[in-house]
Design a protein around this motif. Structure first.
Motif, PDB file in Angstrom:
ATOM      1  N   SER A   1       0.845  -1.192   0.000  1.00  0.00           N
ATOM      2  CA  SER A   1       0.000   0.000   0.000  1.00  0.00           C
ATOM      3  C   SER A   1       0.876   1.235   0.000  1.00  0.00           C
ATOM      4  CB  SER A   1      -0.891   0.008   1.248  1.00  0.00           C
ATOM      5  OG  SER A   1      -1.709  -1.118   1.263  1.00  0.00           O
ATOM      6  N   PRO A   2       0.474   2.294  -0.698  1.00  0.00           N
ATOM      7  CA  PRO A   2       1.329   3.463  -0.799  1.00  0.00           C
ATOM      8  C   PRO A   2       1.516   4.161   0.529  1.00  0.00           C
ATOM      9  CG  PRO A   2      -0.830   3.884  -1.749  1.00  0.00           C
ATOM     10  CD  PRO A   2      -0.773   2.423  -1.441  1.00  0.00           C
ATOM     11  N   THR A   3       2.692   4.769   0.715  1.00  0.00           N
ATOM     12  CA  THR A   3       2.932   5.564   1.901  1.00  0.00           C
ATOM     13  C   THR A   3       2.019   6.784   1.878  1.00  0.00           C
ATOM     14  OG1 THR A   3       5.220   4.867   1.870  1.00  0.00           O
ATOM     15  CG2 THR A   3       4.693   6.801   3.208  1.00  0.00           C
ATOM     16  N   LEU A   4       1.389   7.069   3.013  1.00  0.00           N
ATOM     17  CA  LEU A   4       0.424   8.145   3.078  1.00  0.00           C
ATOM     18  C   LEU A   4       1.044   9.333   3.772  1.00  0.00           C
ATOM     19  CD1 LEU A   4      -2.595   5.949   4.086  1.00  0.00           C
ATOM     20  CD2 LEU A   4      -2.026   6.772   1.825  1.00  0.00           C
ATOM     21  N   LYS A   5       1.346  10.364   3.038  1.00  0.00           N
ATOM     22  CA  LYS A   5       1.960  11.553   3.612  1.00  0.00           C
ATOM     23  C   LYS A   5       0.928  12.639   3.880  1.00  0.00           C
ATOM     24  CE  LYS A   5       6.416  10.630   1.441  1.00  0.00           C
ATOM     25  NZ  LYS A   5       7.468  11.133   0.531  1.00  0.00           N
ATOM     26  N   SER A   6      -0.152  12.621   3.143  1.00  0.00           N
ATOM     27  CA  SER A   6      -1.175  13.631   3.352  1.00  0.00           C
ATOM     28  C   SER A   6      -2.482  13.103   2.803  1.00  0.00           C
ATOM     29  CB  SER A   6      -0.796  14.933   2.656  1.00  0.00           C
ATOM     30  OG  SER A   6      -0.693  14.745   1.258  1.00  0.00           O
ATOM     31  N   ARG A   7      -3.550  13.698   3.240  1.00  0.00           N
ATOM     32  CA  ARG A   7      -4.851  13.389   2.709  1.00  0.00           C
ATOM     33  C   ARG A   7      -5.153  14.347   1.557  1.00  0.00           C
ATOM     34  NH1 ARG A   7      -9.198  13.290   5.640  1.00  0.00           N
ATOM     35  NH2 ARG A   7      -9.750  11.242   4.895  1.00  0.00           N
ATOM     36  N   PRO A   8      -6.007  14.094   0.591  1.00  0.00           N
ATOM     37  CA  PRO A   8      -6.959  13.008   0.555  1.00  0.00           C
ATOM     38  C   PRO A   8      -6.351  11.655   0.211  1.00  0.00           C
ATOM     39  CG  PRO A   8      -7.096  14.275  -1.450  1.00  0.00           C
ATOM     40  CD  PRO A   8      -6.123  14.996  -0.554  1.00  0.00           C
ATOM     41  N   HIS A   9      -7.239  10.667   0.090  1.00  0.00           N
ATOM     42  CA  HIS A   9      -6.787   9.296  -0.128  1.00  0.00           C
ATOM     43  C   HIS A   9      -5.931   9.188  -1.379  1.00  0.00           C
ATOM     44  CE1 HIS A   9      -9.396   8.066   3.016  1.00  0.00           C
ATOM     45  NE2 HIS A   9     -10.487   8.378   2.374  1.00  0.00           N
ATOM     46  N   PRO A  10      -4.916   8.312  -1.352  1.00  0.00           N
ATOM     47  CA  PRO A  10      -4.172   8.044  -2.571  1.00  0.00           C
ATOM     48  C   PRO A  10      -5.055   7.311  -3.581  1.00  0.00           C
ATOM     49  CG  PRO A  10      -3.603   6.454  -0.875  1.00  0.00           C
ATOM     50  CD  PRO A  10      -4.484   7.483  -0.221  1.00  0.00           C
ATOM     51  N   ARG A  11      -4.654   7.384  -4.806  1.00  0.00           N
ATOM     52  CA  ARG A  11      -5.406   6.686  -5.848  1.00  0.00           C
ATOM     53  C   ARG A  11      -5.317   5.186  -5.619  1.00  0.00           C
ATOM     54  NH1 ARG A  11      -4.372   7.207 -12.376  1.00  0.00           N
ATOM     55  NH2 ARG A  11      -6.091   5.837 -13.020  1.00  0.00           N
ATOM     56  N   ARG A  12      -6.456   4.526  -5.672  1.00  0.00           N
ATOM     57  CA  ARG A  12      -6.489   3.090  -5.446  1.00  0.00           C
ATOM     58  C   ARG A  12      -6.545   2.344  -6.769  1.00  0.00           C
ATOM     59  NH1 ARG A  12     -10.926   2.623  -0.530  1.00  0.00           N
ATOM     60  NH2 ARG A  12      -9.758   3.836   0.990  1.00  0.00           N
ATOM     61  N   PRO A  13      -6.003   1.128  -6.796  1.00  0.00           N
ATOM     62  CA  PRO A  13      -6.104   0.327  -8.017  1.00  0.00           C
ATOM     63  C   PRO A  13      -7.527  -0.171  -8.206  1.00  0.00           C
ATOM     64  CG  PRO A  13      -5.139  -0.951  -6.242  1.00  0.00           C
ATOM     65  CD  PRO A  13      -5.273   0.452  -5.719  1.00  0.00           C
ATOM     66  N   LEU A  14      -7.841  -0.616  -9.410  1.00  0.00           N
ATOM     67  CA  LEU A  14      -9.127  -1.241  -9.660  1.00  0.00           C
ATOM     68  C   LEU A  14      -9.127  -2.639  -9.066  1.00  0.00           C
ATOM     69  CD1 LEU A  14      -9.777  -0.231 -13.385  1.00  0.00           C
ATOM     70  CD2 LEU A  14     -10.930   0.662 -11.338  1.00  0.00           C
TER      71      LEU A  14
END
Length: 514
Positions: free
Chosen positions: A346-359
């Motif tokens: 899962s991608p590292t989350l540095k800020s919101r909003p949500h990262p793009r998710r795969p299909l």
């Protein structure tokens, strides 16, 4: 209705992958019968319900069983199998398991976490390996069960039962035969949560309650013999420091159970539910907690929201413990410190909003229907209360938003919202209500399929904030056509009738398909 936006059709066999590790082990379960305390390795902490018939529906057993390399009960133990199981079907012997294999030998050190539905009438059955620690760091795979021996000898009061299970299991993800490479976590968090157990007098402050106890114990005092068999439901505040009165940043919701006769150990299944400007979502944990160790590792098996599909390891340390003894009551405060990181893709989350998710690679929509036993509807009921707090009973859901009720279920799964439609599978597992001031639950269950279209199981775990229109929980593993799958399931309460019937719509999005 079922939707498939990707290419993995269920009728196409998955590509076989060679396991990176394979083990064959046996564990031996001796059920306490009221007289054999010295030899027993397990005990029923919730007796069979009014739905029991001959198949023990609702009977819940806590166990701490020796693990051996051969089928001899007296062979040297190489570890322990610690956790619980319960019987969850009215017309067949089936059970649902959640437990941990704990190793501490020259050959292996660490844990393997196993979860799933056990169709006991089949010769071999597959459960999911959903995580691990130590030598089995972040391991995933399949565990194949076979009942190797069963002895049922009638005694004066009840039956003495010895069951030896044969397990052939392998892991295909992040298990390391050689010393593992140290990976840098993509996220590292340090949090504290605070547990105050109900003692019969502290309802205003208590955040947890005993809901099941072994024979001879009660629900306001932790049992003797290292509390073996006690199950507690909790909804604890999470803080950024060790001050109980600091502003909470979330809630720790789930259950723990004490599972050893001769020392303090527990088995945990719970979620961190976070809803702040910094984080929104949930993190799900499962594992054995050897409480006498200064630090202990359990598995992060999934997440939602900002923690979408996360996996990793959480290190627990008991930061404080207070027990105020009186003649018969012991209010207890536990303060747990958690240091954890996630190492999944899962991608590292540095800020919101949500990262793009795969299909998703697979998407399914099902309904399941739950009819709770109320003392009068045993013919139609598909669920029963097996644990209740001191102020509750097992035929009426407790007050305080049902806090502390633990329910075992075996519900029909349908393709539409009609209770009378042909079932395509069964939803088997448990839910427990875990909050005093609003309706919320914590779920651990499996979808079990055996049709021309699907064969296998999907395993779910997570916190369910029932008052939200839609809620996400984690898909943490699968078997058969759903081999080692992971993803997110979105729940929606499609209908409910009083406190007897509800119907859930489950929108399953799988992101790991083999």
């Amino acid at each position: 209705m079922m939707v498939f936006p990707s290419v993995l059709a269920t009728k196409t066999p998955f590509k076989e992958s060679k396991p990176c590790k394979r083990l064959v082990l046996y564990y031996h379960d001796i059920l306490f019968n009221g007289t054999d305390a010295s030899n027993a390795t397990s005990a029923a902490v919730a007796n069979a319900t009014g739905l029991a018939s001959p198949h023990k529906f609702g009977m819940l057993v806590v166990f701490n069983d020796p693990l051996t390399k051969d089928h001899h009960l007296l062979s040297p133990a190489v570890g322990r199998a610690q956790g619980f199981y319960f019987y969850d079907m009215k017309d067949e012997y089936t059970a649902w398991f959640a437990y941990t294999l704990v190793f501490n030998s020259s050959e292996h050190k660490g844990t393997l976490n196993i979860m799933g539905a056990d169709l006991m009438y089949d010769k071999t059955r597959d459960l999911s390996v959903v995580g691990g620690t130590g030598d089995f760091f972040m391991a995933r795979g399949i565990c194949t069960f076979q009942t190797d021996t069963f002895q049922d000898t009638m005694g004066i009061r009840s039956s003495i039962v010895l069951v030896s299970f044969f397990m052939l299991f392998f892991s295909l993800s992040s298990a390391y035969p050689k010393p593992r490479k140290q990976y840098k976590p993509c996220k590292h968090l340090v949090l504290f949560f605070h547990d105050i157990i109900y003692n019969g007098k502290n309802a205003a402050n208590a955040t947890s309650a005993i809901v099941a106890a072994p024979q001879g114990a009660n629900l306001t005092i932790l049992a003797s013999q290292f509390h073996f068999g006690n199950i507690a439901v909790f909804d604890d505040p999470i803080t950024l420091d060790n001050n109980l009165h600091s502003k909470p940043v979330g809630r720790a919701q789930g259950m723990y159970l004490y599972d050893t006769k001769n020392t303090y150990t527990a088995w945990l299944g719970f979620s961190f539910s976070l809803n702040t400007t910094a984080y929104q979502g949930s993190i799900n944990f499962i594992g054995a907690d050897p409480l006498m160790n200064k630090t202990r590792d359990i598995s992060v098996v999934g997440g939602t929201g900002d923690f979408f599909m996360h996996r990793g390891v959480a290190t627990i340390m008991t930061d404080a413990y207070e027990a105020m003894e009186s003649k018969s009551l012991a209010p207890i405060l536990f303060l747990f410190f958690l240091l954890f990181g996630t190492l999944t893709a899962s991608p590292t989350l540095k800020s919101r909003p949500h990262p793009r998710r795969p299909l998703p690679c697979k998407r399914l929509v099902f309904y399941f229907h739950d009819i709770i036993y109320n003392g009068r509807n045993s013919k139609n009921a598909t669920a029963a209360i097996v644990g209740a707090p001191a102020w509750g009973n097992k035929t009426i859901l407790a007050g305080k938003n049902h806090f502390g009720n633990m329910v075992v279920f075996d519900d029909p799964i349908t393709l539409d919202n009609n209770l009378h439609s042909t079932p395509v599978g069964r939803a088997q597992g448990f839910y427990l209500y875990d909050k005093k001031d609003i309706f919320t639950a914590w779920l651990g269950f499996s979808f079990v399929f055996n049709s021309t279209q699907h064969r296998g199981s999907i395993n779910f775990a997570g916190a369910d904030p029932l008052m939200n229109k839609t809620r996400d929980i984690s898909v943490i593993g699968g078997t058969g056509d759903f081999f080692m799958t992971r993803g997110i399931a979105t729940l929606m309460t499609d209908a409910f009738e009083g406190e007897v019937y509800f119907r859930l719509k489950v929108d399953i999005k799988l992101y790991e398909c083999w």
